[in-house]
Design a protein around this motif. Structure first.
Motif, PDB file in Angstrom:
ATOM      1  N   ALA A 105       0.850  -1.188   0.000  1.00  0.00           N
ATOM      2  CA  ALA A 105       0.000   0.000   0.000  1.00  0.00           C
ATOM      3  C   ALA A 105       0.889   1.243   0.000  1.00  0.00           C
ATOM      4  CB  ALA A 105      -0.922  -0.011   1.213  1.00  0.00           C
ATOM      5  N   LEU A 106       1.494   1.519  -1.127  1.00  0.00           N
ATOM      6  CA  LEU A 106       2.447   2.622  -1.252  1.00  0.00           C
ATOM      7  C   LEU A 106       1.742   3.965  -1.105  1.00  0.00           C
ATOM      8  CD1 LEU A 106       4.271   1.169  -4.373  1.00  0.00           C
ATOM      9  CD2 LEU A 106       5.198   1.238  -2.050  1.00  0.00           C
ATOM     10  N   PRO A 107       2.414   4.978  -0.585  1.00  0.00           N
ATOM     11  CA  PRO A 107       1.800   6.312  -0.472  1.00  0.00           C
ATOM     12  C   PRO A 107       1.648   6.954  -1.844  1.00  0.00           C
ATOM     13  CG  PRO A 107       4.114   6.385   0.176  1.00  0.00           C
ATOM     14  CD  PRO A 107       3.779   4.939  -0.011  1.00  0.00           C
ATOM     15  N   PRO A 108       0.748   7.927  -1.978  1.00  0.00           N
ATOM     16  CA  PRO A 108       0.574   8.618  -3.265  1.00  0.00           C
ATOM     17  C   PRO A 108       1.864   9.325  -3.688  1.00  0.00           C
ATOM     18  CG  PRO A 108      -1.249   9.101  -1.775  1.00  0.00           C
ATOM     19  CD  PRO A 108      -0.200   8.403  -0.956  1.00  0.00           C
ATOM     20  N   VAL A 109       2.036   9.473  -4.982  1.00  0.00           N
ATOM     21  CA  VAL A 109       3.173  10.196  -5.551  1.00  0.00           C
ATOM     22  C   VAL A 109       2.666  11.469  -6.197  1.00  0.00           C
ATOM     23  CG1 VAL A 109       4.985  10.160  -7.298  1.00  0.00           C
ATOM     24  CG2 VAL A 109       4.507   8.094  -5.971  1.00  0.00           C
ATOM     25  N   GLY A 110       3.241  12.611  -5.824  1.00  0.00           N
ATOM     26  CA  GLY A 110       2.845  13.880  -6.413  1.00  0.00           C
ATOM     27  C   GLY A 110       1.766  14.576  -5.602  1.00  0.00           C
ATOM     28  N   PRO A 111       1.261  15.668  -6.180  1.00  0.00           N
ATOM     29  CA  PRO A 111       1.617  16.228  -7.503  1.00  0.00           C
ATOM     30  C   PRO A 111       3.083  16.689  -7.537  1.00  0.00           C
ATOM     31  CG  PRO A 111      -0.381  17.236  -6.644  1.00  0.00           C
ATOM     32  CD  PRO A 111       0.237  16.486  -5.524  1.00  0.00           C
ATOM     33  N   ARG A 112       3.732  16.413  -8.670  1.00  0.00           N
ATOM     34  CA  ARG A 112       5.128  16.807  -8.850  1.00  0.00           C
ATOM     35  C   ARG A 112       5.420  16.893 -10.339  1.00  0.00           C
ATOM     36  NH1 ARG A 112       8.768  11.300  -7.763  1.00  0.00           N
ATOM     37  NH2 ARG A 112       7.859  10.147  -9.518  1.00  0.00           N
ATOM     38  N   VAL A 113       6.606  17.474 -10.653  1.00  0.00           N
ATOM     39  CA  VAL A 113       7.080  17.583 -12.028  1.00  0.00           C
ATOM     40  C   VAL A 113       8.543  17.144 -12.047  1.00  0.00           C
ATOM     41  CG1 VAL A 113       7.508  19.124 -13.970  1.00  0.00           C
ATOM     42  CG2 VAL A 113       5.498  19.483 -12.538  1.00  0.00           C
ATOM     43  N   LEU A 114       8.903  16.256 -12.966  1.00  0.00           N
ATOM     44  CA  LEU A 114      10.267  15.755 -13.075  1.00  0.00           C
ATOM     45  C   LEU A 114      11.009  16.425 -14.228  1.00  0.00           C
ATOM     46  CD1 LEU A 114       9.584  11.921 -12.642  1.00  0.00           C
ATOM     47  CD2 LEU A 114      10.423  13.507 -10.902  1.00  0.00           C
ATOM     48  N   ASP A 115      12.343  16.351 -14.174  1.00  0.00           N
ATOM     49  CA  ASP A 115      13.152  16.870 -15.289  1.00  0.00           C
ATOM     50  C   ASP A 115      13.750  15.741 -16.111  1.00  0.00           C
ATOM     51  OD1 ASP A 115      15.032  15.868 -13.553  1.00  0.00           O
ATOM     52  OD2 ASP A 115      16.216  17.711 -13.405  1.00  0.00           O
ATOM     53  N   HIS A 116      13.249  14.517 -15.899  1.00  0.00           N
ATOM     54  CA  HIS A 116      13.733  13.345 -16.638  1.00  0.00           C
ATOM     55  C   HIS A 116      12.553  12.414 -16.893  1.00  0.00           C
ATOM     56  CE1 HIS A 116      14.062  12.340 -12.289  1.00  0.00           C
ATOM     57  NE2 HIS A 116      13.498  11.212 -12.693  1.00  0.00           N
ATOM     58  N   HIS A 117      12.799  11.333 -17.636  1.00  0.00           N
ATOM     59  CA  HIS A 117      11.768  10.338 -17.899  1.00  0.00           C
ATOM     60  C   HIS A 117      11.769   9.259 -16.813  1.00  0.00           C
ATOM     61  CE1 HIS A 117      12.176  12.075 -21.934  1.00  0.00           C
ATOM     62  NE2 HIS A 117      11.013  11.532 -22.228  1.00  0.00           N
TER      63      HIS A 117
END
Length: 298
Positions: A31-43
């Motif tokens: 049950a992983l925690p939510p990711v984001g909202p965020r913006v990455l500079d890579h793929h």
């Protein structure tokens, strides 16, 4: 409860010039925690092999995620995703960058406009990620090159695993390959399949990442190279065998795309042998055996 393992790397300038570098790899489940909202500079490629969840688009619109599935996180694009808190999911992720990402995007292997991609089977992509994880051991002198090469392999494995595409091409691509040496135009090929040229272009672009013309040209030139290297056929005869009635046009086209004239290619690559080359793909388990001159067996 959830479990997380991850490693991050800092490849040097020479590694970036190889085309792709791995910036990080991770294996997580539960049950992983939510990711984001965020913006990455890579793929980042996130491969979900078990479980369910959702992906939130920048406008707040949710898309369900059901394993097996792939999440594409691309540079500059806001994203927010999470597994179902009741069930969790099993994921492997790879962070990567490099100038080759532009070409992979052009060819359709990376899909910035399609962040959630259903997969038919996550086994092969997860196997590549597992090898990258093993390569991440401390002190591995081949780390950056080994994981960078694996990113190329991962992109191919993800392309093969897409649920909307057959692993080795759809019937249209197989038919084009079968008829590649016939003197047919793109419009002729389209008509044979009951399609408009625009529909054929869309189908080939989706399946092979290129135009029908380039798809056919690649097959024709590949066969022309084989004939030039393995036979003594005149260039005009080679041209006719791969679908060109005008040998002068074939020579100009070959020179422009290969970088050397047909005659020069033959002089460099000619390996004519009695009996010619075999068209059968060799079986890795049945390796050829070299025998000493004059030695008899059986």
């Amino acid at each position: 409860m959830y479990h997380t393992w991850m490693r991050f790397f800092t490849p040097g300038p020479a590694h970036h010039r190889l085309g792709l570098v791995c910036l990080g790899v991770g294996l997580q489940h539960g049950a992983l925690p939510p990711v984001g909202p965020r913006v990455l500079d890579h793929h980042t490629a996130v491969v979900i092999s078990a479980g369910t969840g959702r992906y939130l688009h920048p406008d707040g619109r949710p898309t369900p995620v059901t394993a097996p599935a792939l999440l594409w996180l691309t540079p500059g694009t806001p994203h927010h995703y999470a597994p179902d808190p009741a069930t969790g999911w099993d994921e492997g992720f790879v962070d990567f960058a490099g100038p080759a990402t532009a070409s992979y995007t052009e060819l359709g292997y990376i899909e910035p406009d399609r962040p959630v991609v259903p997969l038919s089977d996550a086994t092969a992509p997860r196997a590549v990620i597992a090898r990258m994880a093993r390569a991440a051991r401390l002190g591995n002198p081949l780390l950056e090159v080994e994981t960078g090469a694996a990113v190329h392999e991962l992109l191919v494995a993800l392309r093969r695993a897409r649920a909307d595409l057959a692993p080795d091409g759809d019937p249209v691509l197989r038919s084009l390959a079968r008829d590649a040496f016939k003197p047919m135009s793109v419009a002729d090929h389209a008509a044979r399949h009951g399609m408009t040229p625009a529909e054929l272009r869309a189908a080939v672009r989706r399946g092979a990442g290129c135009s029908p013309k380039d798809f056919l040209l690649g097959i024709r030139l590949g066969r022309a190279k084989e004939l030039l290297a393995a036979t003594e056929l005149p260039v005009a005869a080679v041209a006719r065998r791969v679908g060109y009635d005008d040998p002068a046009y074939f020579s100009r086209l070959f020179t422009r795309r290969v970088g050397t004239p047909p005659v020069r290619f033959r002089a460099l690559q000619g390996r004519a042998v009695p009996g010619g080359w075999s068209d059968r793909v060799p079986d890795p388990a049945d390796r050829p055996v070299l025998r000493s001159p004059g030695r008899r067996t059986g």
